[in-house]
Design a protein around this motif. Structure first.
Motif, short mmCIF file in Angstrom:
data_model
loop_
_atom_site.label_atom_id
_atom_site.label_comp_id
_atom_site.label_asym_id
_atom_site.label_seq_id
_atom_site.Cartn_x
_atom_site.Cartn_y
_atom_site.Cartn_z
N THR A 1 0.86 -1.18 0.00
CA THR A 1 0.00 0.00 0.00
C THR A 1 0.89 1.23 0.00
O THR A 1 1.73 1.39 0.90
CB THR A 1 -0.92 0.01 1.24
OG1 THR A 1 -1.74 -1.16 1.23
CG2 THR A 1 -1.79 1.25 1.25
N LEU A 2 0.72 2.06 -1.01
CA LEU A 2 1.49 3.30 -1.05
C LEU A 2 0.86 4.31 -0.09
O LEU A 2 -0.37 4.44 -0.05
CB LEU A 2 1.48 3.89 -2.46
CG LEU A 2 2.21 3.09 -3.53
CD1 LEU A 2 2.02 3.73 -4.90
CD2 LEU A 2 3.68 2.98 -3.22
N PRO A 3 1.67 5.03 0.66
CA PRO A 3 1.13 6.02 1.59
C PRO A 3 0.30 7.09 0.86
O PRO A 3 0.58 7.44 -0.29
CB PRO A 3 2.38 6.64 2.22
CG PRO A 3 3.45 5.61 2.03
CD PRO A 3 3.12 4.92 0.74
N ALA A 4 -0.70 7.59 1.56
CA ALA A 4 -1.63 8.57 0.97
C ALA A 4 -0.90 9.81 0.45
O ALA A 4 -1.26 10.33 -0.61
CB ALA A 4 -2.68 8.96 2.00
N ASP A 5 0.11 10.29 1.17
CA ASP A 5 0.80 11.50 0.71
C ASP A 5 1.50 11.26 -0.64
O ASP A 5 1.52 12.14 -1.50
CB ASP A 5 1.79 12.03 1.76
CG ASP A 5 2.85 11.03 2.16
OD1 ASP A 5 2.59 9.81 2.12
OD2 ASP A 5 3.96 11.48 2.53
N LEU A 6 2.04 10.06 -0.86
CA LEU A 6 2.65 9.76 -2.16
C LEU A 6 1.59 9.63 -3.25
O LEU A 6 1.78 10.08 -4.38
CB LEU A 6 3.48 8.47 -2.09
CG LEU A 6 4.79 8.55 -1.32
CD1 LEU A 6 5.44 7.18 -1.24
CD2 LEU A 6 5.72 9.54 -1.99
#
Length: 97
Positions: A13-18
Motif C-alpha cells: 500500500t502506497l502512503p496517501a501522501d505519495l
C-alpha cells in the motif's frame, strides 16, 4: 521516507501522501524496475489498443505536409518522422515529475 510492508500475494500500500503527490488513483498502473539500490516504481499511462489507434487516426487526419522535401526518399521521410517522434517522447518524459 515511508516504510512499506509486503502483504499477502506480494501487495503493498502506497502512503496517501505519495498517492496525492503523484495523483494516483485505484486502478492506475505503475511500472516496476530493478535499479542499483532497490525497486523504482513509475506511474504510466495505459490505453486500450483500439482507442489508441482511433486517436492516432484522428490526429493524422489533421496533419498537413507544408514543408516536404521532394529530394527525400520515402525511407528518409520515415526516418525523419521517427526522429521527431523520439524527440517528442524524450521531451514528454523529461517533463514528468
Amino acid at each position: 521516507m515511508a516504510l512499506l510492508k509486503l502483504r499477502h500475494k506480494a501487495q503493498i500500500t502506497l502512503p496517501a501522501d505519495l498517492r496525492r503527490q503523484f495523483d494516483l488513483k485505484e486502478g492506475d498502473y505503475l511500472e516496476a524496475e530493478a535499479v542499483e539500490n532497490g525497486i523504482l516504481l513509475k506511474p504510466v499511462s495505459v490505453m486500450e489498443r483500439k482507442q489508441a489507434w482511433n486517436e492516432i487516426r484522428e490526429a493524422m487526419a489533421t496533419v498537413e505536409d507544408t514543408a516536404s522535401d521532394p529530394a527525400q526518399t520515402p525511407q528518409e521521410q520515415e526516418e525523419e518522422i521517427a526522429r521527431w517522434v523520439k524527440a517528442s517522447r524524450l521531451e514528454h518524459d523529461q517533463s514528468r515529475p
